[in-house]
Scaffold this active site. Structure first.
Site, mmCIF file in Angstrom:
data_model
loop_
_atom_site.group_PDB
_atom_site.id
_atom_site.type_symbol
_atom_site.label_atom_id
_atom_site.label_comp_id
_atom_site.label_asym_id
_atom_site.label_seq_id
_atom_site.Cartn_x
_atom_site.Cartn_y
_atom_site.Cartn_z
ATOM 1 N N LYS A 224 0.823 -1.209 0.000
ATOM 2 C CA LYS A 224 0.000 0.000 0.000
ATOM 3 C C LYS A 224 0.856 1.258 0.000
ATOM 4 O O LYS A 224 0.492 2.257 -0.614
ATOM 5 C CB LYS A 224 -0.985 -0.002 1.176
ATOM 6 C CG LYS A 224 -2.007 -1.113 1.050
ATOM 7 C CD LYS A 224 -3.346 -0.816 1.664
ATOM 8 C CE LYS A 224 -4.314 -1.820 1.112
ATOM 9 N NZ LYS A 224 -5.520 -2.121 1.629
ATOM 10 N N LYS B 47 -6.975 -8.555 -8.250
ATOM 11 C CA LYS B 47 -8.257 -8.789 -7.587
ATOM 12 C C LYS B 47 -9.156 -7.563 -7.701
ATOM 13 O O LYS B 47 -8.679 -6.433 -7.783
ATOM 14 C CB LYS B 47 -8.072 -9.192 -6.124
ATOM 15 C CG LYS B 47 -7.788 -8.072 -5.153
ATOM 16 C CD LYS B 47 -8.064 -8.520 -3.707
ATOM 17 C CE LYS B 47 -7.940 -7.322 -2.767
ATOM 18 N NZ LYS B 47 -8.428 -7.556 -1.420
ATOM 19 N N LYS C 143 -12.241 -2.785 -3.581
ATOM 20 C CA LYS C 143 -12.995 -1.566 -3.305
ATOM 21 C C LYS C 143 -12.070 -0.360 -3.245
ATOM 22 O O LYS C 143 -12.521 0.774 -3.336
ATOM 23 C CB LYS C 143 -13.794 -1.701 -2.006
ATOM 24 C CG LYS C 143 -12.973 -1.834 -0.734
ATOM 25 C CD LYS C 143 -13.880 -1.822 0.479
ATOM 26 C CE LYS C 143 -13.440 -2.764 1.573
ATOM 27 N NZ LYS C 143 -12.137 -2.547 2.177
HETATM 28 P P1 ADP Z 1 -10.477 -4.396 -0.796
HETATM 29 O O1 ADP Z 1 -9.288 -4.822 -1.577
HETATM 30 O O2 ADP Z 1 -11.748 -4.546 -1.554
HETATM 31 O O3 ADP Z 1 -10.275 -3.034 -0.148
HETATM 32 P P2 ADP Z 1 -10.024 -5.585 1.744
HETATM 33 O O4 ADP Z 1 -8.574 -5.826 1.528
HETATM 34 O O5 ADP Z 1 -10.433 -4.487 2.688
HETATM 35 O O6 ADP Z 1 -10.719 -5.412 0.351
HETATM 36 O O7 ADP Z 1 -10.722 -6.940 2.194
HETATM 37 C C1 ADP Z 1 -11.971 -7.024 2.851
HETATM 38 C C2 ADP Z 1 -12.421 -8.472 2.838
HETATM 39 O O8 ADP Z 1 -12.964 -8.801 1.546
HETATM 40 C C3 ADP Z 1 -11.303 -9.481 3.085
HETATM 41 O O9 ADP Z 1 -11.819 -10.542 3.854
HETATM 42 C C4 ADP Z 1 -10.934 -9.963 1.701
HETATM 43 O O10 ADP Z 1 -10.408 -11.278 1.722
HETATM 44 C C5 ADP Z 1 -12.280 -9.919 0.971
HETATM 45 N N1 ADP Z 1 -12.077 -9.613 -0.447
HETATM 46 C C6 ADP Z 1 -11.620 -8.434 -0.932
HETATM 47 N N2 ADP Z 1 -11.573 -8.433 -2.269
HETATM 48 C C7 ADP Z 1 -12.021 -9.667 -2.644
HETATM 49 C C8 ADP Z 1 -12.202 -10.293 -3.921
HETATM 50 N N3 ADP Z 1 -11.930 -9.646 -5.056
HETATM 51 N N4 ADP Z 1 -12.666 -11.562 -3.955
HETATM 52 C C9 ADP Z 1 -12.952 -12.216 -2.810
HETATM 53 N N5 ADP Z 1 -12.802 -11.679 -1.573
HETATM 54 C C10 ADP Z 1 -12.344 -10.421 -1.480
#
Ligand code: ADP
Ligand code: TRP
Length: 370
Positions: A122, A234, A237
C-alpha cells in the site's frame, strides 16, 4: 447468553469505500454464514474497524455514513440482529482499542512492521502515484515533492497490524476468519501476545495459529474475484478508477455494462482456465456465485461457446438482477434497529475490553496490581 461465556470468533471489514461483489462473496456472506452456524457454541464478534478506515487517504465527509452503511450491508445480506450471541460494534466506540494499541506499539519492532506485505504494497502504491521511488530521507524542507512523499504514507498504515492485534486480543478471540492478505497480521497478533506474556506475565489469550484456523473454518479461503478490466488483479474496493469493479451500490444497469465491457481474450471459446483465460474464468466464477451453482456446473453449461457477447449478456443480466434484489433489501433495513444493535453490543463489550486493557496496564506498571 451472557457476554464472554463462550469462546470468541471475531472478524471485521473496513469501511473505507462502498463494498464490492468480491467483498460480498469473499467476506460478508461467509462471515454471516459462519455467525449463524457457529453462534450456538461461540460468541461471534463482528465489528466495523472504523479506525482502520483512514490508514490510507479517504473522503472523510463520507466516512460516518459508510460506517453505518457497512452495518446495513451485513443486515441486508442476512445477519440476524436479534441473535444475542452475535455482537455488532464499531471499533472507535470502544476506546480500549486505541489505548491498547499504544501499549502494544511499545513492544513492536519498527523492523517487523516494515516487513509487513500490506504496508509495503500500500505504501508503494502511494509512492507510485506520486512518482517517487520510495520514502526519501533526509527531509529537505524546501523540496515540495519530497515533503509530500514523506508525509503521505501515514503512521496509521504502518501501525495497522498493531491496532488489529488489539482488536483481537481485547476479546480473547480464539478464531479470526480473515482473507489470505490478512494472515500475516494474524500471525503478528499471535507473536505480540506471546512476546508480551513471556516478558510481563500472562496477560493475553494467544489466538490459534493460522493453520488451526484454516482447519476450523474448513472452507476454501482462497476465493478471489478479479477486476473486470484487469483480470490478473483482484477486484478491490480500494481501486481508484472503479471501472472494473462492481460495487454493491452501483446502478444495476451500469454494473451490467461493466460486465459487457469486461476484458476477455481472443480464443473465442468459453473455458475455465484462469492462467490463459483470466477474464472469462472470472466471469464464470462470478456467474457461479450469483446463481449459487458450482463452478463445474456453470463451466460445463457454457464450455466451448464461441460468442463471448452472448455469454457476457447472461452474466450481465445476473449481476443486474442480483444488485436490484440486494439494493431492494438494503432499502428496507431499519436504521434504528441497526443503531440499537450497535449501541447494545458496544455497551456490553466495553467492560470486556476494559478488563483486558486493565490487565495490560497492570502488566506494564501503569496500574497497580491487585
Ligand atoms: P479491498 O481490496 O476490496 O479493499 P479488503 O482488503 O479491505 O478489500 O478486504 C476485505 C475483505 O474482503 C477481506 O476478507 C478480503 O479477503 C475480501 N475480499 C476483498 N476483495 C475480494 C475479492 N476480489 N474476492 C474475494 N474476496 C475479497
Ligand atoms: N484488516 C482487516 C481487513 O482489512 C480488518 C480488520 C481489522 C480485522 N481488525 C481486525 C479483521 C481484526 C479481523 C480481526 O480485512
Amino acid at each position: 447468553m451472557n457476554v464472554m461465556s463462550k469462546p470468541v470468533i471475531l472478524t471485521g471489514i473496513r469501511a473505507n469505500n462502498d463494498l464490492t461483489i468480491g467483498n460480498y462473496f469473499g467476506a460478508i456472506l461467509p462471515i454471516i454464514d459462519m455467525a449463524k452456524t457457529r453462534s450456538d457454541e461461540y460468541q461471534v464478534n463482528l465489528f466495523i474497524p472504523d479506525l482502520h478506515s483512514f490508514t490510507t487517504p479517504i473522503d472523510h465527509s463520507l466516512l460516518y455514513d459508510q460506517i453505518l452503511h457497512n452495518a446495513r450491508l451485513f443486515v441486508a445480506a442476512g445477519l440476524p440482529l436479534d441473535n444475542p450471541d452475535i455482537y455488532l460494534y464499531r471499533q472507535s466506540y470502544i476506546s480500549a482499542h486505541s489505548e491498547l494499541t499504544w501499549i502494544l506499539d511499545c513492544f513492536t519492532g519498527f523492523g517487523e512492521m516494515s516487513r509487513m506485505t500490506q504496508f509495503k504494497d500500500k505504501s508503494q502504491n502511494v509512492y507510485d502515484s506520486l512518482g517517487a521511488q520510495d520514502f526519501e530521507l533526509p527531509d529537505d524542507v524546501n523540496d515540495v515533492k519530497q515533503k509530500k512523499v514523506n508525509q503521505t504514507v501515514s503512521m496509521g498504515l504502518f501501525n495497522y497490524p498493531v491496532l488489529m492485534a488489539a482488536d483481537i486480543l481485547l476479546y480473547e478471540a480464539q478464531y479470526i476468519p480473515v482473507g489470505e492478505d490478512q494472515t500475516q497480521h494474524l500471525e503478528f497478533a499471535r507473536d505480540i501476545s506471546e512476546r508480551f506474556n513471556n516478558k510481563l506475565g500472562d496477560t493475553f489469550n494467544v489466538p490459534e495459529s493460522v493453520a488451526v484456523q484454516h482447519k476450523f473454518f474448513g472452507k476454501d479461503q482462497g476465493l478471489r474475484i478479479k477486476d473486470l478490466i484487469d483480470p490478473t488483479k483482484k477486484m478491490s474496493k480500494s481501486d481508484d478508477s472503479g471501472r472494473g469493479v462492481i460495487f454493491l451500490g452501483d446502478q444495476p444497469s451500469a454494473a451490467a455494462k461493466k460486465v459487457i465491457g469486461a476484458t476477455t481474450d481472443d480464443l473465442a471459446s468459453v473455458h475455465f482456465d484462469p492462467q490463459n483465460q483470466p477474464g472469462i474464468s472470472n466471469l464464470l466464477q462470478i456467474l457461479s456465485l450469483l446463481q449459487g451453482r458450482t463452478l463445474e456446473e456453470v463451466s460445463a453449461e457454457f464450455e466451448g461457446q464461441s460468442s463471448y457477447g452472448d455469454f457476457k449478456a447472461v452474466v450481465a443480466a445476473e449481476v443486474e438482477k442480483f444488485l436490484t434484489d440486494f439494493q431492494q433489501k438494503l432499502s428496507t433495513v431499519d436504521d434504528n434497529a441497526v443503531i440499537a444493535k450497535l449501541e447494545q453490543s458496544e455497551h456490553d463489550l466495553i467492560p470486556v475490553a476494559n478488563a483486558t486493557l486493565l490487565r495490560a496496564q497492570q502488566a506494564v506498571g501503569l496500574r497497580q496490581k491487585v
